[in-house]
Design an enzyme around this catalytic site. Sequence first.
Site, PDB file in Angstrom:
ATOM      1  N   GLY D  14      67.030 -21.754 -27.461  1.00 24.22           N
ATOM      2  CA  GLY D  14      66.831 -22.675 -28.581  1.00 24.22           C
ATOM      3  C   GLY D  14      65.345 -22.919 -28.783  1.00 24.22           C
ATOM      4  O   GLY D  14      64.600 -22.993 -27.809  1.00 24.22           O
ATOM      5  N   ARG D  75      69.525 -15.042 -29.258  1.00 24.33           N
ATOM      6  CA  ARG D  75      70.319 -14.818 -28.050  1.00 24.33           C
ATOM      7  C   ARG D  75      70.413 -13.293 -27.853  1.00 24.33           C
ATOM      8  O   ARG D  75      70.403 -12.553 -28.825  1.00 24.33           O
ATOM      9  CB  ARG D  75      71.730 -15.404 -28.203  1.00 24.33           C
ATOM     10  CG  ARG D  75      71.794 -16.836 -28.693  1.00 24.33           C
ATOM     11  CD  ARG D  75      71.663 -17.849 -27.567  1.00 24.33           C
ATOM     12  NE  ARG D  75      71.422 -19.195 -28.152  1.00 24.33           N
ATOM     13  CZ  ARG D  75      71.014 -20.227 -27.446  1.00 24.33           C
ATOM     14  NH1 ARG D  75      70.764 -20.123 -26.151  1.00 24.33           N
ATOM     15  NH2 ARG D  75      70.801 -21.400 -28.018  1.00 24.33           N
ATOM     16  N   ASP D 106      66.497 -22.569 -19.274  1.00 25.73           N
ATOM     17  CA  ASP D 106      67.124 -21.995 -18.109  1.00 25.73           C
ATOM     18  C   ASP D 106      67.399 -20.487 -18.221  1.00 25.73           C
ATOM     19  O   ASP D 106      66.964 -19.691 -17.383  1.00 25.73           O
ATOM     20  CB  ASP D 106      68.469 -22.722 -17.933  1.00 25.73           C
ATOM     21  CG  ASP D 106      68.921 -22.713 -16.512  1.00 25.73           C
ATOM     22  OD1 ASP D 106      68.298 -23.417 -15.692  1.00 25.73           O
ATOM     23  OD2 ASP D 106      69.888 -21.974 -16.216  1.00 25.73           O
ATOM     24  N   THR D 128      62.064 -26.634 -24.332  1.00 26.35           N
ATOM     25  CA  THR D 128      63.389 -27.126 -24.704  1.00 26.35           C
ATOM     26  C   THR D 128      63.266 -28.613 -24.969  1.00 26.35           C
ATOM     27  O   THR D 128      62.513 -29.305 -24.287  1.00 26.35           O
ATOM     28  CB  THR D 128      64.435 -26.869 -23.598  1.00 26.35           C
ATOM     29  OG1 THR D 128      65.525 -27.774 -23.790  1.00 26.35           O
ATOM     30  CG2 THR D 128      63.859 -27.127 -22.217  1.00 26.35           C
ATOM     31  N   ASP D 130      65.499 -30.859 -24.503  1.00 21.04           N
ATOM     32  CA  ASP D 130      66.393 -31.687 -23.684  1.00 21.04           C
ATOM     33  C   ASP D 130      65.747 -32.293 -22.443  1.00 21.04           C
ATOM     34  O   ASP D 130      66.309 -33.200 -21.826  1.00 21.04           O
ATOM     35  CB  ASP D 130      67.608 -30.857 -23.229  1.00 21.04           C
ATOM     36  CG  ASP D 130      68.635 -30.691 -24.329  1.00 21.04           C
ATOM     37  OD1 ASP D 130      68.373 -31.129 -25.461  1.00 21.04           O
ATOM     38  OD2 ASP D 130      69.702 -30.125 -24.059  1.00 21.04           O
ATOM     39  N   ASP D 132      65.579 -30.923 -19.611  1.00 20.00           N
ATOM     40  CA  ASP D 132      66.557 -30.708 -18.538  1.00 20.00           C
ATOM     41  C   ASP D 132      66.095 -29.710 -17.487  1.00 20.00           C
ATOM     42  O   ASP D 132      66.916 -29.198 -16.719  1.00 20.00           O
ATOM     43  CB  ASP D 132      67.905 -30.278 -19.137  1.00 20.00           C
ATOM     44  CG  ASP D 132      67.790 -29.020 -19.976  1.00 20.00           C
ATOM     45  OD1 ASP D 132      66.653 -28.530 -20.174  1.00 20.00           O
ATOM     46  OD2 ASP D 132      68.817 -28.513 -20.433  1.00 20.00           O
ATOM     47  N   ARG D 174      73.016 -32.265 -23.233  1.00 15.21           N
ATOM     48  CA  ARG D 174      74.329 -31.929 -22.721  1.00 15.21           C
ATOM     49  C   ARG D 174      74.445 -32.303 -21.242  1.00 15.21           C
ATOM     50  O   ARG D 174      75.419 -32.891 -20.826  1.00 15.21           O
ATOM     51  CB  ARG D 174      74.598 -30.432 -22.905  1.00 15.21           C
ATOM     52  CG  ARG D 174      76.046 -30.190 -23.309  1.00 15.21           C
ATOM     53  CD  ARG D 174      76.233 -28.868 -24.000  1.00 15.21           C
ATOM     54  NE  ARG D 174      75.601 -28.870 -25.340  1.00 15.21           N
ATOM     55  CZ  ARG D 174      75.762 -27.902 -26.235  1.00 15.21           C
ATOM     56  NH1 ARG D 174      76.506 -26.843 -25.944  1.00 15.21           N
ATOM     57  NH2 ARG D 174      75.185 -27.978 -27.404  1.00 15.21           N
TER      58      ARG D 174
END
Lengths: 322, 322, 322, 322
Positions: D14, D75, D106, D128, D130, D132, D174
């Site tokens: 993303g 992707r 990731d 990213t 997020d 995360d 998420r």
Amino acid sequence: MSAVNKIAVLTSGGDSQGMNAAVRAVVRSALYRGIEVYGVQRGYQGLLNEDLRQMDLRSVGDIIQRGGTVLQTARCKEFLTPEGQQRGAEVLRNKGIDGLVVIGGDGSYQGANKLSKLGIKTMGLPGTIDNDIPFTDFTIGFDTAVSIVVDAINKLRDTMTSHERSSIVEVMGRHCGDIALYAGLASGAESILVPEVPFDIREISGRMKENFQNGKRHSIIIVAEGAGKGDDIARQVHEYSGIEPRTTVLGHIQRGGTPTHNDRILASRLGDFAVEKLIEGDSAKACGIVKGELVTTDIEQVVTTKKPFDMNLYNLAIRLAQ
Amino acid sequence: MSAVNKIAVLTSGGDSQGMNAAVRAVVRSALYRGIEVYGVQRGYQGLLNEDLRQMDLRSVGDIIQRGGTVLQTARCKEFLTPEGQQRGAEVLRNKGIDGLVVIGGDGSYQGANKLSKLGIKTMGLPGTIDNDIPFTDFTIGFDTAVSIVVDAINKLRDTMTSHERSSIVEVMGRHCGDIALYAGLASGAESILVPEVPFDIREISGRMKENFQNGKRHSIIIVAEGAGKGDDIARQVHEYSGIEPRTTVLGHIQRGGTPTHNDRILASRLGDFAVEKLIEGDSAKACGIVKGELVTTDIEQVVTTKKPFDMNLYNLAIRLAQ
Amino acid sequence: MSAVNKIAVLTSGGDSQGMNAAVRAVVRSALYRGIEVYGVQRGYQGLLNEDLRQMDLRSVGDIIQRGGTVLQTARCKEFLTPEGQQRGAEVLRNKGIDGLVVIGGDGSYQGANKLSKLGIKTMGLPGTIDNDIPFTDFTIGFDTAVSIVVDAINKLRDTMTSHERSSIVEVMGRHCGDIALYAGLASGAESILVPEVPFDIREISGRMKENFQNGKRHSIIIVAEGAGKGDDIARQVHEYSGIEPRTTVLGHIQRGGTPTHNDRILASRLGDFAVEKLIEGDSAKACGIVKGELVTTDIEQVVTTKKPFDMNLYNLAIRLAQ
Amino acid sequence: MSAVNKIAVLTSGGDSQGMNAAVRAVVRSALYRGIEVYGVQRGYQGLLNEDLRQMDLRSVGDIIQRGGTVLQTARCKEFLTPEGQQRGAEVLRNKGIDGLVVIGGDGSYQGANKLSKLGIKTMGLPGTIDNDIPFTDFTIGFDTAVSIVVDAINKLRDTMTSHERSSIVEVMGRHCGDIALYAGLASGAESILVPEVPFDIREISGRMKENFQNGKRHSIIIVAEGAGKGDDIARQVHEYSGIEPRTTVLGHIQRGGTPTHNDRILASRLGDFAVEKLIEGDSAKACGIVKGELVTTDIEQVVTTKKPFDMNLYNLAIRLAQ
């Protein structure tokens, strides 16, 4: 000589950006003309609760730039009954108030109309983001709502271009597609789905596919809530074309934020104009702006007419979004 | 049948927000109608340098939201001479181009007028933030410029309120006070100084002092550059009242940023309209919007008329900023 | 057991974005821990005027997002004298207040230090946009100020690219170049002029000229006010290179606007931490954040140390702006 | 002497705001150090398609402020296979490229790890929204995403206050609740629902009801997508308390927009650092920032560790949102 001695102002229904600028204009314009002015808190509910206070120049200081409404707003079932309306008129009369400016949408206008029949001179100002009130080209809040949608689409563009993606943006507008139309034209949306114009998702999906094949790097469908749910449209587009659009539902952020200069100016002009008309003795009228000119129309007529949709603008948007 | 076979588009003079949306509209509207279209880089200078390229639908993809102009702009002395104009017309003719849309201000219009006399059909679009072009209510870029000024004043308000201060904001507008007027009305500026209306700093200073004494927590003077330098006004206010206003000079940021939806829509409408008019055979016209309607006016008349100032709006601003 | 019974909070000196979030954190953190808390209006001046009121949870509702300071701020000469300080301590003692949080810059800290010697436990929070306070990596307001400068430069970029121009942006920072440094690095400014690093306009002008010749389409010089006036630099650049840069002076808009989330979070953390430290019995300390950890430092040391300049970041900016 | 001769850079997964600033930093930092540098279009897919081009200083001009990624991303299933990875390494080797910077999350890191085992020196940068990714306090894009959420909540506040309403805002995240946590703390959200902390809607609903009764004028619940769907939470709140919260789902607008200065600075620092580390001979490392310092960690360890959640910040948010 003025046809009113003291006036009040209230905001009613859903709030919209620029309501504060309208309240400020009503208050200052009244004071400038030597008329006392009261603010009613929480719409018709507050009127029945006798929640009024006298306003001076400073009461409306530093609010022109604020979203929402300092007078707050609320739904009021009691005011839908003849008894409620009777009581509202009495509250005003007891304070010597013989004029009222109501800022809101359809339901708010109908309340003003009832009060006018009970001896209160009333003026309605179009305060709603949806632009769904006829006999005015624009409502107070519409310009800001469109600007928020366009700003959101600006953000979507970047990420869509990076991924060669398509997006569906669901915007407000239950009966009126103007937010979708204006934001769609301004954002170069490929498709604009509104309640006023029939559409065929199969055809739209086909065109999207073709455009991607011709090198378009992203694609936006903007949909007024009255024309469908974003998620449903996304599902259908996927079914017909294999494309998987992302859905964004902007929701109530379209109602917030500092009003644009256009909403502040429109609100200022209309608020001042409403006071002028009350002083001249007019009543049961809705104020609006048509082709740049301030006008009044019988509320009766406003609430029984559907706003026409601008097909020229719609066709322009489609023509330019190839 | 179309009166033009191939057209070109250029941007000239100072850039303004929405020029890209206008270029996009000209290109896509022409292609939609089966007319070939060329983009000229860097205004009249690029024309003389034969810096043209044919445009397709994708040439103007993803630009509607960008400030500035992808065609760039430049000043060009050579084009002020009959020889330069002659040469410009030849460059176009050699490519078979018989129509030209020029987006810019006064000087740009005069160039278009000259070319029309040399056999090129021309249309002018009002692209300038100053709103100083007559026979159009709004120019492309004006709405964005006002929004930038209003956003800056929103920021000033917070800090002024904390300190009970006054600010002077100098904005663009050499001959036309419209940016100051619209931003001033929308921001609740106490005084709006424009080249069109005489003012007396002594009187303004007195009123400021009085307002502070009556509880006003901050005060904004907005001044168009054509009415004075912010720093000079600040000095005079200090002298007359003891108040020390802070000056902010917004400068070229007024010309930048992503265009508002209004500028994009206006640009889209005008760009499309200009192509339509060229096809119909019109030439040497300026396109504009008056009371919501698209109109054309002889460039000759546009460049020899001074834009009138809206005293009603000015008086409203003063009335409401008590 | 708490070392303080009742505390007060005030904002002093120039206001900065996030001061309200800090006030909110002090108030709510104190109440959460069972400590009464008072708000002092208009800084030390308000303290001398006994302009205090007790705060509850709702007193600081809906202010986290507002610029400026609801407690307002003012300069106060009287408080610079031992008598004034004596009197300030008495006002607090008379109300049973034995702890004070002061949000502001250098001068505000010195006042807190004096009060601590008169028996009031004090904590200083760094509230200033300039980031000129040592022993904290960031001050409250700095992040927002940088974001405003970067937003302005975003706008300038568009118009500069259209014209192939250069701009000089003068930003705040009398003794500390951090706003210029961070905004310059984030904006890709070609040159960053700060009081901490000597520079040579002749050399800068030469590099600009060369870069334009190598295809750079625009060029930004950002200058902290402590390093020179934008207009003076522009004049010198013109003299040495023939380039005519436009100057923008952002002024007090750098101090306004809704605080960024970073300023709100920093203010929330520091406000909560200051209360905790007062309860633990600390006094005459400045709170700060260093490498992500909250720390305290003797005010004495803070007001006698000059903040070091981050040459690594400076060199990175230069390296990347080729 | 440098451990790499030529390097490449790609963005993968993303997109996030600041990726362009990172690409710019990698390119310019490499060139500054005399290393040739290539840009790979569309992530690993583009690598397999040999879609690389050499970059010079101007290739990354005027991108620092743009959202998305000029290198685009996609992707790529093929690259998940050993054959695909083998082929990717060959494509690089055939061009003499022996170093690669991968910007992404990731999955992107795991690809880099594989390539390092095939003889390509690799560095991962955390791109990213997020936040995360462990072993870095912040990822590139996170600061901008939080700023967008906070801006949306600013808008909601106005309209909620006018109506005394409550809102549920569903944000991205998420597996990691950081967007919800930071935006919630900064916005004074009453409840922050994240995947890392168990919650009880019944209890939350009770507290909301109580707060309204105590005079709170609006209430915000912010929920990370990993903790539940906004609409579901709204339904439960209604059931338990009678309150009817409005839901806003911000969706992909959180990924767009011009990056904040913090994201641009973080990206610039990390991009420069990654090049430095490649030159020093490091490989299969993820770059990050921990307590203000740039660090590297084995990618192996990064992709097998879960990022810890900051309970201190979470508790502070709850403490201050009373």
